[in-house]
Design a protein around this motif. Sequence first.
Motif, short mmCIF file in Angstrom:
data_model
loop_
_atom_site.label_atom_id
_atom_site.label_comp_id
_atom_site.label_asym_id
_atom_site.label_seq_id
_atom_site.Cartn_x
_atom_site.Cartn_y
_atom_site.Cartn_z
N LYS A 196 39.17 52.34 36.59
CA LYS A 196 40.04 51.71 37.23
C LYS A 196 39.50 51.99 39.06
O LYS A 196 37.88 51.87 39.23
N LEU A 197 39.65 50.71 39.60
CA LEU A 197 38.92 49.41 40.52
C LEU A 197 39.72 50.18 41.93
O LEU A 197 41.05 49.80 42.14
N SER A 198 38.77 50.01 43.26
CA SER A 198 39.94 50.04 44.50
C SER A 198 40.36 48.56 44.90
O SER A 198 40.53 47.75 44.40
N GLU A 199 41.27 48.53 46.02
CA GLU A 199 41.95 47.41 45.97
C GLU A 199 40.73 46.18 47.14
O GLU A 199 41.06 44.99 46.27
N GLN A 200 39.80 46.96 47.18
CA GLN A 200 38.90 46.02 48.02
C GLN A 200 38.42 45.44 46.60
O GLN A 200 37.43 44.08 46.63
N GLN A 201 37.43 46.13 45.80
CA GLN A 201 36.96 45.92 44.51
C GLN A 201 37.79 44.68 43.75
O GLN A 201 37.54 43.84 43.10
N LEU A 202 39.06 44.98 44.00
CA LEU A 202 40.47 44.10 43.02
C LEU A 202 40.24 42.54 43.37
O LEU A 202 40.07 41.26 43.31
N LYS A 203 40.46 42.85 45.09
CA LYS A 203 40.62 41.30 45.91
C LYS A 203 39.46 41.03 45.67
O LYS A 203 39.41 40.04 45.58
N ARG A 204 37.84 41.43 45.46
CA ARG A 204 36.66 40.67 45.18
C ARG A 204 36.51 39.96 44.06
O ARG A 204 36.11 38.84 43.60
N ALA A 205 37.22 40.74 42.77
CA ALA A 205 37.47 39.39 41.43
C ALA A 205 38.17 38.89 41.99
O ALA A 205 38.26 37.56 41.03
N ARG A 206 39.50 38.79 42.14
CA ARG A 206 40.17 37.44 42.17
C ARG A 206 39.49 36.76 43.03
O ARG A 206 39.14 35.62 43.08
N GLN A 207 38.93 37.35 44.64
CA GLN A 207 38.15 35.76 45.00
C GLN A 207 37.28 35.02 44.23
O GLN A 207 37.03 34.09 43.97
N ILE A 208 36.46 35.47 43.30
CA ILE A 208 35.57 35.35 42.58
C ILE A 208 35.98 34.63 41.46
O ILE A 208 35.18 33.26 41.27
N SER A 209 36.81 34.76 40.98
CA SER A 209 38.58 33.27 40.70
C SER A 209 38.51 32.52 40.69
O SER A 209 38.42 32.09 39.99
N ARG A 210 38.82 32.84 41.75
CA ARG A 210 39.38 31.88 42.97
C ARG A 210 37.87 30.42 42.83
O ARG A 210 38.33 28.80 42.77
N LEU A 211 37.42 30.77 42.95
CA LEU A 211 35.87 30.74 43.63
C LEU A 211 35.18 29.67 42.45
O LEU A 211 34.84 29.06 42.35
N VAL A 212 35.30 30.74 40.67
CA VAL A 212 35.10 30.11 40.05
C VAL A 212 35.85 28.55 39.09
O VAL A 212 35.23 27.72 39.15
#
Length: 165
Positions: A64-80
């Motif tokens: 289970k990921l926190s909202e902050q972790q999900l946000k960071r994962a989305r940021q990484i996706s957009r970045l790459v």
Amino acid sequence: MKFLYKKLHAFKKHELFFKIGFVFAWISLGIARAIVLIFPFARVAPYLGVSVASFDTQPLVITKLSEQQLKRARQISRLVVNTARYCPWHANCFAQAIVARVLLGMFGLPYRLYFGLRRENTSLKAHAWVCCNQLFITGDNGFKHHSVVGCYCCSQCDFATKVSA
């Protein structure tokens, strides 16, 4: 000149994480592409994570990921994904998957890196994609068109420790 101005203006609109990470991701994509071209897969595989048997047809919820972790994962996706568009070399799915795996690992986020194959006429087409829980980081939804032939996940994942032990 107008084209360059538009690109710089669009870049300014991005969030701080993207602005800071763009140069790192761009250089990393170049290094990852060189690794893919130079080294055989057997030399690269140990650095991708723990090899696990996978019969997945959709991404697994690892933890289970926190909202902050999900946000960071989305940021990484957009970045790459967005940085790959600006590379003068072909930043293919494998290079993007390597960079996404490194960034997710740096931020302590769980990941699964999948390799798949699909038959196209008389040849086989390979694809690599990365998931963080049910979020596709790179490679879009590879499960739609590819059969999973390999999977690597982070060493801190509960699933990885149970399978490899």
